[in-house]
Design a protein around this motif. Structure first.
Motif, PDB file in Angstrom:
ATOM      1  N   ASP A 198      -0.056  -7.482  -0.982  1.00 22.14           N
ATOM      2  CA  ASP A 198      -0.259  -6.877   0.300  1.00 22.14           C
ATOM      3  C   ASP A 198      -1.004  -5.548  -0.106  1.00 22.14           C
ATOM      4  O   ASP A 198      -0.421  -4.487  -0.139  1.00 22.14           O
ATOM      5  N   VAL A 199      -2.212  -5.619  -0.258  1.00 23.39           N
ATOM      6  CA  VAL A 199      -3.134  -4.390  -0.668  1.00 23.39           C
ATOM      7  C   VAL A 199      -4.283  -4.403   0.250  1.00 23.39           C
ATOM      8  O   VAL A 199      -4.830  -5.310   0.884  1.00 23.39           O
ATOM      9  N   THR A 200      -4.931  -3.202   0.345  1.00 21.23           N
ATOM     10  CA  THR A 200      -6.160  -2.821   0.939  1.00 21.23           C
ATOM     11  C   THR A 200      -7.339  -3.348   0.364  1.00 21.23           C
ATOM     12  O   THR A 200      -7.070  -3.614  -0.820  1.00 21.23           O
ATOM     13  N   ARG A 201      -8.577  -3.481   0.910  1.00 17.56           N
ATOM     14  CA  ARG A 201      -9.799  -3.856   0.313  1.00 17.56           C
ATOM     15  C   ARG A 201     -10.403  -3.091  -0.922  1.00 17.56           C
ATOM     16  O   ARG A 201     -10.433  -3.413  -1.956  1.00 17.56           O
ATOM     17  N   ALA A 202      -9.883  -1.728  -0.611  1.00 14.05           N
ATOM     18  CA  ALA A 202     -10.301  -0.622  -1.576  1.00 14.05           C
ATOM     19  C   ALA A 202      -9.412  -0.800  -2.989  1.00 14.05           C
ATOM     20  O   ALA A 202      -9.627  -0.746  -3.959  1.00 14.05           O
ATOM     21  N   GLN A 203      -8.159  -1.374  -2.618  1.00 11.06           N
ATOM     22  CA  GLN A 203      -6.950  -1.225  -3.566  1.00 11.06           C
ATOM     23  C   GLN A 203      -7.601  -2.591  -4.370  1.00 11.06           C
ATOM     24  O   GLN A 203      -7.423  -2.703  -5.642  1.00 11.06           O
ATOM     25  N   HIS A 207       7.833  -3.485   1.866  1.00 13.77           N
ATOM     26  CA  HIS A 207       7.472  -4.686   2.793  1.00 13.77           C
ATOM     27  C   HIS A 207       8.799  -5.607   2.884  1.00 13.77           C
ATOM     28  O   HIS A 207       9.407  -6.108   1.991  1.00 13.77           O
ATOM     29  N   LYS A 235       2.581   2.194   3.116  1.00 17.38           N
ATOM     30  CA  LYS A 235       3.742   1.126   3.432  1.00 17.38           C
ATOM     31  C   LYS A 235       4.525   0.898   2.054  1.00 17.38           C
ATOM     32  O   LYS A 235       4.213  -0.300   1.649  1.00 17.38           O
ATOM     33  N   THR A 274       0.900  -1.097  -0.055  1.00 16.63           N
ATOM     34  CA  THR A 274      -0.172   0.029  -0.014  1.00 16.63           C
ATOM     35  C   THR A 274       1.011   1.495   0.051  1.00 16.63           C
ATOM     36  O   THR A 274       2.057   1.414   0.493  1.00 16.63           O
TER      37      THR A 274
END
Length: 78
Positions: free
Chosen positions: A32-37, A12, A9, A6
């Protein structure tokens, strides 16, 4: 543009690894992403609009792999 990990961050510590192989190296990456991404990324993936894929590889370790610290990608507009 979608970035993974994200934007908050950008690095990683265990984003994946590049492994030695007999003919071609093998690349393993963790997403490793957010739900929105992920919601933004899925339609672009289905439309085959990913471009500008890049990743950061560290020095080769004794076990024959190169750790990947971070990676990201750009996309074409839908």
């Amino acid at each position: 543009m979608i970035m993974a990990p994200t934007p908050m961050k950008t690095e990683h510590p265990d984003a994946g690894a590049l492994f030695e192989a007999d003919q071609l190296p093998s690349l393993s990456l963790s997403l490793d992403v957010t739900r929105a991404q992920f919601s933004d990324m899925l339609p672009r993936f289905e439309a085959k609009r990913f471009r500008d894929f890049y990743f950061t590889v560290e020095e080769k370790r004794a076990d024959g792999r190169w750790p990947v610290r971070s990676w990201g990608m750009g996309t074409a507009p839908l």
